[in-house]
Design an enzyme around this catalytic site. Sequence first.
Site, PDB file in Angstrom:
ATOM      1  N   ASP A  80      -9.838  18.656 -24.149  1.00 18.78           N
ATOM      2  CA  ASP A  80     -11.187  18.848 -23.583  1.00 18.78           C
ATOM      3  C   ASP A  80     -11.312  18.461 -22.113  1.00 18.78           C
ATOM      4  OD1 ASP A  80     -11.321  16.109 -24.010  1.00 18.78           O
ATOM      5  OD2 ASP A  80     -12.813  16.222 -25.607  1.00 18.78           O
ATOM      6  N   TYR A 108       0.831  -1.214   0.000  1.00 19.44           N
ATOM      7  CA  TYR A 108       0.000   0.000   0.000  1.00 19.44           C
ATOM      8  C   TYR A 108       0.862   1.260   0.000  1.00 19.44           C
ATOM      9  CZ  TYR A 108      -3.821   3.181   1.033  1.00 19.44           C
ATOM     10  OH  TYR A 108      -4.741   4.196   0.961  1.00 19.44           O
TER      11      TYR A 108
END
Length: 458
Positions: A125, A72
Site C-alpha cells: 500500500d 555527517y
Amino acid sequence: MPIYPPEPFRIKVTEPIRLIPPAAREAALKEAGYNLFFIKAEDIFIDLLTDSGTGAMSQEQWSAVMRGDESYAGARSYHRLKNAVEDIFGFKYFVPTHQGRAAENILSACLIKAGQYVPSNMHFDTTDANIRARGGRPTNLVIDEAFDPDVLHPFKGNMDISKLIAFINKVGAANIPFGMVTVTNNAGGGQPVSMENLKTTAEVYHSNGIPFFIDAARYAENCFFIKEREHGYAQLPIKDIAHEMFALADGMTMSAKKDAIVNIGGLLCMNDEKVFEKVKNELILREGFPTYGGLAGRDLEAMAVGLYEGIDESYLSYRLGQTAYLSGCINEAGIPTIQPAGGHAVYLNAAAVLPHIPQSEFPGQALCVELFREGAIRGVEIGSVMFALPDPETGKIVYPKLELLRLAIPRRTYTQSHMDYVAETLKRIKDRAPSIYGYKFTYAPELLRHFTAKFQPL
Ligand SMILES: Cc1ncc(COP(=O)(O)O)c(C=O)c1O
C-alpha cells in the site's frame, strides 16, 4: 504436524510482557473504540500487528551499534553498509533511506510523470500511494490463484505473464517508466515469486525497454522458498539465489525493517548512473546526505550486520518454519487460513469462523477484537474495514473478496510456546463463535480508515 527447526539462538536479554486481567482488557477495548491501533502496547500480551521493525537484534548487531560512526559525510558505517549491499545485491549504486516508503517516494519522484503506469504482481500500500502521489497509476497483475485462499500453488505471488504482456500492449511501453515485482507478495499473503517467473517478467519488461525494480522487503524469505520449492535451487546458498534474482533487475527498493532485521532503515539501489544522480538530489532534499540517508551511523551498522543474518539458512528455516507451525496449529483448531502459509504472517479466514456476521458488520474486525478480549493478542483486520468502499458511480458499497485477520510474526521475538498460546486462544474463540457479534463505525475517515476508525458493538 511436521517437526519444525527450533530457534537457532538462545535468549540473553528479555523484555517483560504481562497478561492484563479480562476486566482491564474490556476497559481498554472500550476506551480504544474497539480499534486495536489505539490500545497501549504495554497492554498487549503477544503483538502480531506487524513484522516490520519489530524483530529482535542480535548480539552482533548491538555490538555494531556501538561502532556507529556519526560523521555527517563519508562515515565508516556507510562504507560498511556499502560493502554488504554490493556483496549481497550487486547493484552499481545505492543510497540508504530511513525506511522502505522513503525509497519508494524518491524513486517515484525521480521517474514517474503524471498519467504513467507502474505494473507489479501486487504493490504494497505505501508503494501504491507513493506512485499515486506523483500522478502515476499502480496496476496489480498477480496470477488469479493469489485470490483463492485454498489453492495450494507453490508460488502464489507470481506475476501473470499474459496479463503483463496484454497490459503493456494496451497502455504502451512509453507510458511505463518502470515495472516492479514484490518479493514476497505482502499484499497477497506473503506468498513467494519463483525465479522462473522473475526471469520471464524481466524479459518482458526489458524487451519493451522498461526498467525493472524489485520491492525486496522480504527477498531473503522469497529466496528460501525458491530453494525449498523450485527445481535446481536446493543445493544453492541463499546468497547465490539472491545474486541470480537481483541480476535480473535494474534496481530495488527495500524496507530493511523486514529481512535486514533492524528496527528502522531502508535501501534504494540501481544500475543507471543518470537515475542515481537524480536520486541523490532528491535524497538530499528529503532524507539527508547520500552517505546516511535519514539514518544514524549506528542504524547503518546494524543494517550491515542484519543483512547477513537475514540470509543465514538456519535462521530462515526456523523463521519460515515458525510461520508454518502457527498456521498448522490454527488449522488444527478448526480455523482455515490462506494456503500455503506465507513467509511472515498467517491470514485467518474470519468469514469462515464467523459466518453469521455479514461483511457490512466486519467479521474480520470482530475476530480481531475477540483475540484481544480472550488472550490480549493483537492482529490486524484485512477485510471490509480496510477495503469496502462505495462505488464512485452507483454509491453502492463494494465489499472485498476475503475477510481476513492477519497475524504477522516479528523476527526472533516470540517462541513456540507463544505460538501455542495464540492457537489455544483462537480455539477457545472458535468454540464460542456463534455468540460473537459484529460492529459498526462510529467514526471513519475517508482514506486508510483502519488506522483511526472507531467502532461500536452491535
Ligand atoms: C512489501 C513492502 N514494501 C514496502 C513496505 C514499506 O516499508 P516501510 O514500512 O519500511 O516504509 C512494506 C512495509 O510493510 C512492505 O511490506
